[in-house]
Write an enzyme that holds these catalytic residues in place. Structure first.
Site, short mmCIF file in Angstrom:
data_model
loop_
_atom_site.label_atom_id
_atom_site.label_comp_id
_atom_site.label_asym_id
_atom_site.label_seq_id
_atom_site.Cartn_x
_atom_site.Cartn_y
_atom_site.Cartn_z
N ARG A 146 40.66 28.17 37.40
CA ARG A 146 39.61 28.85 36.64
C ARG A 146 40.07 29.20 35.21
O ARG A 146 39.76 30.26 34.68
CB ARG A 146 39.15 30.12 37.37
N SER B 101 30.67 32.69 43.21
CA SER B 101 31.76 33.60 43.59
C SER B 101 31.93 34.66 42.50
O SER B 101 32.13 34.33 41.34
CB SER B 101 33.07 32.83 43.77
N GLU C 91 34.86 36.96 37.97
CA GLU C 91 34.81 35.57 37.52
C GLU C 91 33.72 35.33 36.47
O GLU C 91 33.98 34.67 35.47
CB GLU C 91 34.61 34.63 38.72
#
Length: 301
Positions: free
Chosen positions: A176, A226, A296
């Site tokens: 990420r 998420s 996130e």
């Protein structure tokens, strides 16, 4: 002449469209957020270059938005210009075993183009609800694959307004993460290197990937996917569940009962609801397990 008039002239010159006072809730998968001052539907890397150079020269706040699948927009909106990387900036060109994509191309469309070209390597990305630009920015991944596995290069705009190329080895791609998160570079195009494959097998893998998503994720509700990054040594969803937080809610935001790694908009949620709930989850998980969960999605500022 106000900057909006100047911007309108630049848009006419480049053949792209713009709107004013546009609610951004309809441009994010969370379906929350207030209006932006101006929304520009960009159509090429050169257009992005011209607009960004103008906005920076005039000192005007701006942000880039793709499909809004990893973004939370504040309730008060964004007092500036949003450059929308959408379908008008979504061309996909095949060049032998490569797909050359404008940054606004959706990952779903790129996966479908790979299937049509009988190229394998992107099956894992089918169903990720973002663009290739946003996907590369965060090195999106699922089911054991990441874009870093198949990206070979990107076109991007640097802080000085130059339109440049960067090879994958220079992108600092990890879980990420990419260098674009801290360099200020704006991704305008992505090239994927794929391999010839059996179209029926590719199609089957894509369908199976989508079925897994439908079975395990609360796709029937708006969300940003998420909500928390995977902490080293554990999984956010497991930690949230063992802390008894499934179903916890603040206003219209709820920790999904189907998948505890998702905060969902059950109906009428605000950005404030979502952030307050995320904060409560982070605090509880930290106090009970010692793990610090990192959000996130990006909050548009």
């Amino acid at each position: 002449m106000t900057y909006i008039n100047q911007l309108e002239a630049l848009c006419r010159q480049s053949g792209c469209t713009m709107e004013t006072e546009v609610p951004l809730a309809g441009y994010t998968t969370f379906r929350v957020g207030g209006p932006c001052r101006v929304l520009v539907h960009v159509n090429s890397g050169r257009t992005v270059q011209m607009l960004v150079q103008f906005l920076r020269r005039e000192g005007i706040r701006f942000a880039v938005l793709g499909r809004g699948s990893n973004v939370i927009v504040p309730d008060e909106g964004f007092d500036g210009v949003v450059l929308l990387f959408g379908s008008a900036f979504g061309q996909i060109i095949r060049q032998e075993n490569r797909l050359i994509c404008q940054a606004g191309a959706s990952l779903r469309a790129v996966c479908s183009a790979a299937l049509e070209a009988e190229l394998t390597g992107l099956e894992f990305a089918y169903g990720i609800p973002g663009t290739v630009g946003g996907g590369l920015y965060m090195n999106a991944g699922a089911y054991g694959g990441e874009l870093s596995d198949v990206v070979v290069s990107a076109e991007y705009l640097d802080r000085e307004g130059n339109l440049l190329q960067m090879d994958a080895e220079q992108m600092e791609l990890s879980y990420r993460h990419s260098c674009f998160m801290h360099s200020g570079g704006i991704i305008t195009g992505v090239t994927f290197q794929l391999q010839p494959g059996d179209p029926e097998q590719i199609r089957t893998e894509m369908e199976q990937t989508l079925e897994k998503r439908k079975a395990k994720q609360p796709l029937e509700y708006p969300s940003a996917g998420s909500t928390f990054k995977r902490p080293q040594g554990d999984y956010a969803s497991r930690l949230i569940e063992v802390c008894g937080l499934k179903g916890l809610s603040v206003g219209g935001a709820e920790v999904s009962r189907k998948h505890s790694g998702f905060i969902i908009n059950k109906g009428g949620a605000t950005c404030a609801d979502i952030l307050a709930l995320a904060d409560r989850v982070q605090q509880t998980v930290r106090e009970q397990t010692g793990f610090q969960l990192e959000l996130e999605p990006v909050v548009l500022k």
